[in-house]
Design a protein around this motif. Structure first.
Motif, mmCIF file in Angstrom:
data_model
loop_
_atom_site.group_PDB
_atom_site.id
_atom_site.type_symbol
_atom_site.label_atom_id
_atom_site.label_comp_id
_atom_site.label_asym_id
_atom_site.label_seq_id
_atom_site.Cartn_x
_atom_site.Cartn_y
_atom_site.Cartn_z
ATOM 1 N N GLU A 26 -45.086 18.001 -43.184
ATOM 2 C CA GLU A 26 -43.432 18.087 -42.125
ATOM 3 C C GLU A 26 -42.697 17.857 -43.562
ATOM 4 O OE1 GLU A 26 -43.416 17.651 -38.891
ATOM 5 O OE2 GLU A 26 -40.842 18.396 -38.785
ATOM 6 N N ASN A 27 -42.743 17.193 -44.308
ATOM 7 C CA ASN A 27 -41.337 16.684 -44.873
ATOM 8 C C ASN A 27 -41.331 18.003 -45.841
ATOM 9 O OD1 ASN A 27 -40.951 14.623 -44.394
ATOM 10 N ND2 ASN A 27 -42.117 13.374 -46.658
ATOM 11 N N GLU A 28 -42.517 18.528 -46.317
ATOM 12 C CA GLU A 28 -42.077 19.706 -47.260
ATOM 13 C C GLU A 28 -41.793 21.184 -46.461
ATOM 14 O OE1 GLU A 28 -42.093 20.048 -50.444
ATOM 15 O OE2 GLU A 28 -43.258 22.526 -50.962
ATOM 16 N N LEU A 29 -42.159 20.913 -45.097
ATOM 17 C CA LEU A 29 -41.277 22.633 -44.247
ATOM 18 C C LEU A 29 -40.774 22.553 -44.035
ATOM 19 C CD1 LEU A 29 -44.353 22.276 -41.648
ATOM 20 C CD2 LEU A 29 -44.071 24.066 -43.094
ATOM 21 N N TYR A 30 -39.728 20.806 -43.731
ATOM 22 C CA TYR A 30 -38.467 21.076 -43.946
ATOM 23 C C TYR A 30 -37.650 20.831 -44.369
ATOM 24 C CZ TYR A 30 -33.991 19.348 -40.949
ATOM 25 O OH TYR A 30 -33.068 19.629 -40.699
ATOM 26 N N ARG A 31 -37.721 20.333 -45.675
ATOM 27 C CA ARG A 31 -37.093 20.667 -47.175
ATOM 28 C C ARG A 31 -37.034 22.144 -46.826
ATOM 29 N NH1 ARG A 31 -38.055 21.428 -51.750
ATOM 30 N NH2 ARG A 31 -40.196 21.201 -51.641
ATOM 31 N N LYS A 32 -38.130 22.791 -47.100
ATOM 32 C CA LYS A 32 -37.654 24.246 -47.106
ATOM 33 C C LYS A 32 -36.677 25.237 -46.249
ATOM 34 C CE LYS A 32 -41.636 25.802 -50.024
ATOM 35 N NZ LYS A 32 -43.515 26.068 -50.321
ATOM 36 N N LEU A 64 -30.268 23.064 -38.237
ATOM 37 C CA LEU A 64 -31.074 21.695 -38.918
ATOM 38 C C LEU A 64 -31.923 21.322 -38.539
ATOM 39 C CD1 LEU A 64 -28.038 20.518 -41.502
ATOM 40 C CD2 LEU A 64 -30.305 22.107 -42.142
ATOM 41 N N ARG A 65 -31.709 20.673 -36.665
ATOM 42 C CA ARG A 65 -32.369 19.903 -35.391
ATOM 43 C C ARG A 65 -33.279 20.761 -34.800
ATOM 44 N NH1 ARG A 65 -27.821 16.176 -33.209
ATOM 45 N NH2 ARG A 65 -29.490 15.450 -32.249
ATOM 46 N N VAL A 66 -32.950 22.544 -35.359
ATOM 47 C CA VAL A 66 -35.141 23.015 -34.700
ATOM 48 C C VAL A 66 -35.012 23.654 -34.980
ATOM 49 C CG1 VAL A 66 -35.394 23.671 -32.241
ATOM 50 C CG2 VAL A 66 -32.674 23.260 -31.909
ATOM 51 N N PRO A 67 -35.809 23.080 -36.900
ATOM 52 C CA PRO A 67 -36.369 23.970 -37.470
ATOM 53 C C PRO A 67 -37.493 24.965 -36.976
ATOM 54 C CG PRO A 67 -36.924 21.819 -37.065
ATOM 55 C CD PRO A 67 -36.315 22.106 -36.376
ATOM 56 N N ARG A 68 -37.301 26.183 -37.680
ATOM 57 C CA ARG A 68 -37.775 27.659 -36.680
ATOM 58 C C ARG A 68 -39.617 27.114 -37.008
ATOM 59 N NH1 ARG A 68 -38.813 34.196 -38.561
ATOM 60 N NH2 ARG A 68 -39.379 32.953 -40.017
ATOM 61 N N TYR A 69 -40.238 26.579 -38.033
ATOM 62 C CA TYR A 69 -41.843 25.479 -37.892
ATOM 63 C C TYR A 69 -42.100 25.040 -36.567
ATOM 64 C CZ TYR A 69 -39.902 21.238 -39.749
ATOM 65 O OH TYR A 69 -39.649 20.293 -40.094
ATOM 66 N N LYS A 70 -41.889 24.838 -35.776
ATOM 67 C CA LYS A 70 -41.712 24.001 -34.628
ATOM 68 C C LYS A 70 -42.190 24.925 -33.534
ATOM 69 C CE LYS A 70 -40.267 19.070 -35.334
ATOM 70 N NZ LYS A 70 -39.359 18.348 -34.692
ATOM 71 N N PHE A 71 -41.694 26.360 -33.772
ATOM 72 C CA PHE A 71 -41.837 27.254 -32.918
ATOM 73 C C PHE A 71 -43.034 28.399 -33.283
ATOM 74 C CE2 PHE A 71 -38.518 24.931 -31.352
ATOM 75 C CZ PHE A 71 -39.132 24.796 -30.130
ATOM 76 N N VAL A 72 -43.986 28.648 -34.634
ATOM 77 C CA VAL A 72 -44.598 29.633 -34.835
ATOM 78 C C VAL A 72 -45.941 29.490 -35.087
ATOM 79 C CG1 VAL A 72 -42.951 30.630 -36.373
ATOM 80 C CG2 VAL A 72 -44.248 28.997 -37.756
ATOM 81 N N TYR A 78 -48.584 30.172 -39.507
ATOM 82 C CA TYR A 78 -47.323 31.185 -39.958
ATOM 83 C C TYR A 78 -46.825 30.037 -40.344
ATOM 84 C CZ TYR A 78 -49.299 35.651 -38.660
ATOM 85 O OH TYR A 78 -50.059 36.806 -38.015
ATOM 86 N N LYS A 79 -46.611 28.491 -39.763
ATOM 87 C CA LYS A 79 -45.490 27.644 -40.153
ATOM 88 C C LYS A 79 -45.147 27.769 -41.503
ATOM 89 C CE LYS A 79 -47.429 23.845 -36.897
ATOM 90 N NZ LYS A 79 -46.079 24.080 -36.148
ATOM 91 N N GLU A 80 -46.347 28.100 -42.680
ATOM 92 C CA GLU A 80 -45.413 27.731 -43.852
ATOM 93 C C GLU A 80 -44.900 28.544 -44.651
ATOM 94 O OE1 GLU A 80 -49.256 28.655 -47.023
ATOM 95 O OE2 GLU A 80 -50.122 28.756 -45.029
ATOM 96 N N TYR A 81 -44.478 30.150 -43.397
ATOM 97 C CA TYR A 81 -43.789 31.521 -43.680
ATOM 98 C C TYR A 81 -42.782 31.104 -43.039
ATOM 99 C CZ TYR A 81 -48.278 32.987 -45.457
ATOM 100 O OH TYR A 81 -49.363 32.531 -45.909
ATOM 101 N N ALA A 82 -42.884 30.279 -42.364
ATOM 102 C CA ALA A 82 -41.421 29.816 -40.879
ATOM 103 C C ALA A 82 -39.848 29.748 -41.762
ATOM 104 C CB ALA A 82 -41.185 28.473 -40.061
ATOM 105 N N HIS A 83 -39.967 29.710 -42.771
ATOM 106 C CA HIS A 83 -38.629 29.576 -43.515
ATOM 107 C C HIS A 83 -38.385 30.767 -44.305
ATOM 108 C CE1 HIS A 83 -41.083 28.400 -47.146
ATOM 109 N NE2 HIS A 83 -40.670 29.305 -47.680
ATOM 110 N N VAL A 84 -39.276 31.651 -45.121
ATOM 111 C CA VAL A 84 -39.064 33.071 -45.372
ATOM 112 C C VAL A 84 -38.027 33.755 -44.253
ATOM 113 C CG1 VAL A 84 -39.751 35.072 -46.068
ATOM 114 C CG2 VAL A 84 -40.540 32.403 -46.154
ATOM 115 N N ASP A 85 -36.769 34.114 -44.210
ATOM 116 C CA ASP A 85 -36.143 35.439 -44.061
ATOM 117 C C ASP A 85 -36.814 36.187 -43.067
ATOM 118 O OD1 ASP A 85 -33.178 35.866 -42.174
ATOM 119 O OD2 ASP A 85 -32.408 35.857 -43.828
#
Ligand code: SAM
Length: 221
Positions: free
Chosen positions: A3-9, A33-41, A45-52
């Protein structure tokens, strides 16, 4: 990925969107910042949630790319206390972001039962259970029980602006809606209702690509 790594990305993506001038306001940045996309995929796909880019969600639909969502939210000018309807719940991510900006109950409508379940699960896990209300139905007809709305945000592409949505806006209220062809090309319209008899003013914000809005006042199945 932890989770830490997901949030950092995720933080890095939000900072990039700000640097590029796509996120302009402190309040939209704070909501992202309060609602990271990885919580909704979906899990895979979580590890790609920070890809635009858009990502797949169940039933062949998509969760929009972060830059697209940021553009819509900056145009929406959401303020605390506003009554907002979202059409096209998908994953529930946008609805949670809306909640963070208006800080009051949000209504969001989705036509596919599987996605209503998916979104409700995501929203509950992320802490929005009694804050975001997911309704199963045809959003081209709006949601009359909670109308009129200060804002209506449509996250699927329509052939034209659905009349019921104009009717359900407050005078001075604003709708954002992609309007254009069935697949891959629409124009993002900002529609402002200027009179009680449903006169509108339209600003065109250029080309976008959304999945189709399917319903009585949208594309026919
Ligand atoms: N806003 C979503 C999110 O945060 O994940 C992404 C939305 S996705 C691009 C578009 C959604 O609109 C799909 O889930 C699709 O099923 C839904 N949709 C299409 N036509 C609809 C209609 N008439 N009423 C409600 N939802 C509709």
């Amino acid at each position: 990925m932890e989770e830490n790594e997901l949030y950092r990305k995720w933080m890095r993506l939000v900072e990039n969107l700000e640097r590029e001038g796509i996120i302009k306001s402190e309040k939209v940045k704070r909501a992202f910042l309060r609602v990271p996309r990885y919580k909704f995929v979906p899990e895979r796909y979580k590890e790609y949630a920070h890809v635009d880019e858009p990502l797949p969600i169940p039933a062949g639909q998509t969760i929009s790319a972060p830059h697209m969502v940021a553009i819509m939210f900056e145009l929406a000018e959401l303020e605390e206390g506003m009554n907002v309807l979202e059409v096209g719940t998908g994953s529930g991510w946008n609805a949670a972001l809306i909640y963070e900006l208006v800080k009051r109950d949000v209504y969001t409508i989705e036509r596919i039962p599987e996605l209503v379940e998916f979104a409700r699960r995501n929203l509950e896990r992320a802490g929005y259970k009694n804050k975001v209300h997911v309704i199963l139905g045809d959003g081209t007809k709006g949601f009359p029980p909670k109308a009129p709305y200060d804002r209506i945000i449509v996250t699927a592409g329509a052939p034209k602006i659905p009349e019921p949505l104009i009717e359900q806006l407050k005078v001075g209220g604003k709708m954002l809606i992609p309007v254009g062809s069935y697949h891959l090309w629409q124009e993002l319209l900002e529609v402002i209702k200027i009179s009680e008899d449903n006169k509108i003013k339209i600003k065109n914000h250029g080309g976008v690509a959304f999945v189709p809005l399917v319903g009585e006042y949208g594309w026919r199945e």
